[in-house]
Design a protein around this motif. Structure first.
Motif, PDB file in Angstrom:
ATOM      1  N   ASN A  11       0.945  -1.322  -0.337  1.00 14.87           N
ATOM      2  CA  ASN A  11       0.364   0.241   0.142  1.00 14.87           C
ATOM      3  C   ASN A  11       0.936   1.517   0.026  1.00 14.87           C
ATOM      4  OD1 ASN A  11      -2.344  -1.863   0.297  1.00 14.87           O
ATOM      5  ND2 ASN A  11      -1.961  -1.699   2.407  1.00 14.87           N
ATOM      6  N   TYR A  12       2.221   1.089  -0.507  1.00 13.35           N
ATOM      7  CA  TYR A  12       2.740   2.584  -0.328  1.00 13.35           C
ATOM      8  C   TYR A  12       2.113   3.516  -1.252  1.00 13.35           C
ATOM      9  CZ  TYR A  12       6.538   5.652  -1.828  1.00 13.35           C
ATOM     10  OH  TYR A  12       7.807   6.495  -1.350  1.00 13.35           O
ATOM     11  N   ARG A  13       1.619   3.462  -2.424  1.00  6.74           N
ATOM     12  CA  ARG A  13       0.980   4.471  -3.179  1.00  6.74           C
ATOM     13  C   ARG A  13      -0.003   5.226  -1.858  1.00  6.74           C
ATOM     14  NH1 ARG A  13       4.010   7.524  -5.738  1.00  6.74           N
ATOM     15  NH2 ARG A  13       2.703   8.748  -4.686  1.00  6.74           N
ATOM     16  N   ASP A  17       0.296   9.125  -0.516  1.00  6.56           N
ATOM     17  CA  ASP A  17      -0.542  10.150  -1.075  1.00  6.56           C
ATOM     18  C   ASP A  17      -1.068  11.135  -0.024  1.00  6.56           C
ATOM     19  OD1 ASP A  17      -0.038   9.535  -3.112  1.00  6.56           O
ATOM     20  OD2 ASP A  17      -1.943   8.229  -4.061  1.00  6.56           O
ATOM     21  N   PHE A  18      -1.323  10.198   1.480  1.00  5.70           N
ATOM     22  CA  PHE A  18      -2.197  10.502   2.280  1.00  5.70           C
ATOM     23  C   PHE A  18      -0.667  10.466   3.386  1.00  5.70           C
ATOM     24  CE2 PHE A  18      -5.656   8.231   0.307  1.00  5.70           C
ATOM     25  CZ  PHE A  18      -6.413   9.081   0.712  1.00  5.70           C
TER      26      PHE A  18
END
Length: 199
Positions: A11-13, A17-18
């Motif tokens: 879940n790196y993206r 992003d957050f």
């Protein structure tokens, strides 16, 4: 700890992003601390258990030296000095064998976890039959498209198509397989039981 790393990489993206990198780092640090805590407790338990055979041997030898010494013939007993000393050596040998047996039992017990994981993953349902079916369909469809492309190839400038399925143009030759269009059929993408895309 491995699960935390796996989730972060998967879940790196979303994390980037957050702006959740500090939270992930804190979670990883807590996972490391928790792992070290359990590792220390496990090492303490194993060390104490490994010393059980040694202390038991020492207690047996000490008890024999205290109570068995009164039975030696030199002090009015019925056991010779040689038998008394040989019994001490027997206790030592038995203690060493007990320690080796316990060490082997601990190694066997440590292998239960990885063996359970291997057995679990080896008995999961495979998708080899589906892959074989898809591969066979792709082979049949690709062969059909290749034959259709060969029929569409025209002989240009009076040159015949030689072996190797080559269509000669004025500037450069082109293989027939290069004229087959790339197509995607029946493509679906599922994530967490929600259908996002169907084509």
């Amino acid at each position: 700890m491995v699960q935390v790393v796996n989730d972060a990489v998967s879940n790196y993206r979303l994390i980037a992003d957050f702006l959740l990198r500090p939270n992930i780092v804190d979670n990883y640090a807590r996972a490391i601390d928790d792992y070290h805590k359990h590792e220390k407790e496990c090492a303490r338990l194993i060390t104490n258990s490994m010393y059980m055979a040694r202390w038991l041997t020492t207690l047996l030898v000490g008890a024999w030296m205290v109570f068995g010494s009164f039975k030696v013939t030199t002090v009015g007993g019925t056991i010779t000095l040689g038998a008394f000393l040989a019994t001490i050596n027997v206790f030592k040998e038995v203690g060493m064998e007990m320690q080796e047996i316990y060490s082997e039992c601990m190694e066997i017990q440590r292998s239960f976890g990885p063996l359970e994981k291997i057995a679990y993953y080896m008995n999961l349902e495979t998708d080899l039959q589906d892959k074989f079916r898809v591969s066979k369909e792709q082979h049949v469809h690709g062969h059909r498209e290749h034959m259709m492309a060969r029929q569409k190839v025209t002989v240009r400038e009076g040159l015949k198509m030689p072996k190797g399925d080559v269509d000669f143009c004025a500037s450069h030759p082109a293989f027939v397989v290069d004229t087959i269009p790339i197509m995607i059929k029946n493509l679906t993408y599922n994530h967490e039981k929600h259908l996002f895309c169907s084509n």
